[in-house]
Design an enzyme around this catalytic site. Structure first.
Site, mmCIF file in Angstrom:
data_model
loop_
_atom_site.group_PDB
_atom_site.id
_atom_site.type_symbol
_atom_site.label_atom_id
_atom_site.label_comp_id
_atom_site.label_asym_id
_atom_site.label_seq_id
_atom_site.Cartn_x
_atom_site.Cartn_y
_atom_site.Cartn_z
ATOM 1 N N ASP A 134 6.252 -7.554 12.090
ATOM 2 C CA ASP A 134 4.840 -7.741 11.721
ATOM 3 C C ASP A 134 4.405 -9.094 12.276
ATOM 4 O O ASP A 134 5.184 -10.049 12.261
ATOM 5 C CB ASP A 134 4.692 -7.738 10.185
ATOM 6 N N HIS B 74 -3.195 0.780 12.380
ATOM 7 C CA HIS B 74 -3.535 2.206 12.417
ATOM 8 C C HIS B 74 -4.663 2.530 13.388
ATOM 9 O O HIS B 74 -5.282 3.587 13.282
ATOM 10 C CB HIS B 74 -3.902 2.687 11.012
ATOM 11 N N PHE C 2 0.822 -1.208 0.000
ATOM 12 C CA PHE C 2 0.000 0.000 0.000
ATOM 13 C C PHE C 2 0.857 1.259 0.000
ATOM 14 O O PHE C 2 0.528 2.234 0.664
ATOM 15 C CB PHE C 2 -0.933 -0.017 1.218
ATOM 16 N N SER D 2 7.531 -1.948 0.982
ATOM 17 C CA SER D 2 8.371 -0.869 1.510
ATOM 18 C C SER D 2 9.673 -1.415 2.080
ATOM 19 O O SER D 2 10.685 -0.699 2.133
ATOM 20 C CB SER D 2 7.625 -0.039 2.549
ATOM 21 N N ASP E 51 4.441 2.132 10.268
ATOM 22 C CA ASP E 51 3.431 1.814 9.256
ATOM 23 C C ASP E 51 2.686 0.546 9.665
ATOM 24 O O ASP E 51 2.371 -0.298 8.836
ATOM 25 C CB ASP E 51 4.111 1.652 7.889
ATOM 26 N N GLY F 277 -2.219 -9.745 9.291
ATOM 27 C CA GLY F 277 -3.017 -8.685 8.672
ATOM 28 C C GLY F 277 -3.691 -7.796 9.694
ATOM 29 O O GLY F 277 -3.971 -8.218 10.824
ATOM 30 N N ASP G 48 0.648 6.958 6.069
ATOM 31 C CA ASP G 48 -0.814 7.062 6.154
ATOM 32 C C ASP G 48 -1.261 8.184 7.086
ATOM 33 O O ASP G 48 -2.167 8.016 7.905
ATOM 34 C CB ASP G 48 -1.437 5.713 6.557
HETATM 35 MG MG MG Z 1 0.933 2.237 5.116
#
Ligand code: MG
Length: 213
Positions: free
Chosen positions: A67, A140, A17, A48, A137, A71, A166
């Protein structure tokens, strides 16, 4: 810093994204960060990570990317950013780790990038390494965005780079928590804005001590 064409093609074909122009701005900022340990929060399939990892390799830095690979909310079934091809048929859960590993192998970045499969809350329990670059990132939601700033921005050394993705000051453009994180970093006086491109904000750590509230 320009990506070599093969890496640029790989990044472009990797799910994720981040638009190309924002990725270029991220690379430019990373190229000004001192060599050292860099940390990316939120890996997904590694788009990224390729951009940051290529700069890290050129700069002699090491990139750690964190991570849980299950998801975020918006990636779950029924949400607009769900990708059924990323579901592990064995567990029925989203699993972006196989895609990431393929991306890093194809990019030749396995020696430059350490992959941490964990939530940021898990990593915050043991992380102590000073950072010269931090890219936020991850999840959020307000709670996790604030947590990630609290947990990891404190490890940025003076002169280092904080990048936040974002960031939407106008709520009609997107969720507010990353913008709140940027506002907090400014309010606490420890960062100076050095650039913005699309939804990417770039800040440099000041010399004064970081008062994490
Ligand atoms: Mg992002």
């Amino acid at each position: 810093m320009r990506l070599d064409p093969a890496l640029a093609a790989l990044a472009a074909s990797t799910k994720g994204f981040m638009p190309d122009d924002e990725a270029a701005a991220l690379r430019e900022a990373a190229a000004t960060a001192a060599p050292g340990v860099w940390l990316e929060i939120g890996t997904y399939c590694g788009k990224s990570t390729v951009h940051l990892g290529a700069v890290a390799a050129a700069r002699g830095s090491h990139l750690v990317t964190v991570d849980h690979h299950r998801g975020s909310e918006e990636n779950q079934p029924g949400w607009p950013w769900h990708d059924q091809s990323l579901v592990d048929p064995g567990s029925g859960l989203l699993d972006t780790l196989p895609s990431l590993r393929r991306t890093l192998a194809d990019a030749g970045l396995e020696r430059t990038v350490s992959v941490v499969v964990a939530t940021t809350q898990q990593v915050a329990r043991w992380w102590t390494t000073p950072l010269t670059m931090l890219f936020l990132d991850g999840n959020h939601t307000e709670e996790v965005a604030q947590h990630d700033y609290t947990a990891f921005a404190r490890h940025l050394v003076p002169g280092s780079i904080l990048a936040v993705h974002d960031v939407f000051p106008d709520p009609r453009d997107g969720g507010a928590p990353p913008w709140h994180v940027v506002q907090r970093a400014m309010r606490e006086g420890a960062f100076t804005p050095v650039g913005e491109h699309g939804s990417l904000r770039l800040l440099r750590r000041n010399r004064m001590p970081l008062q994490v509230s």
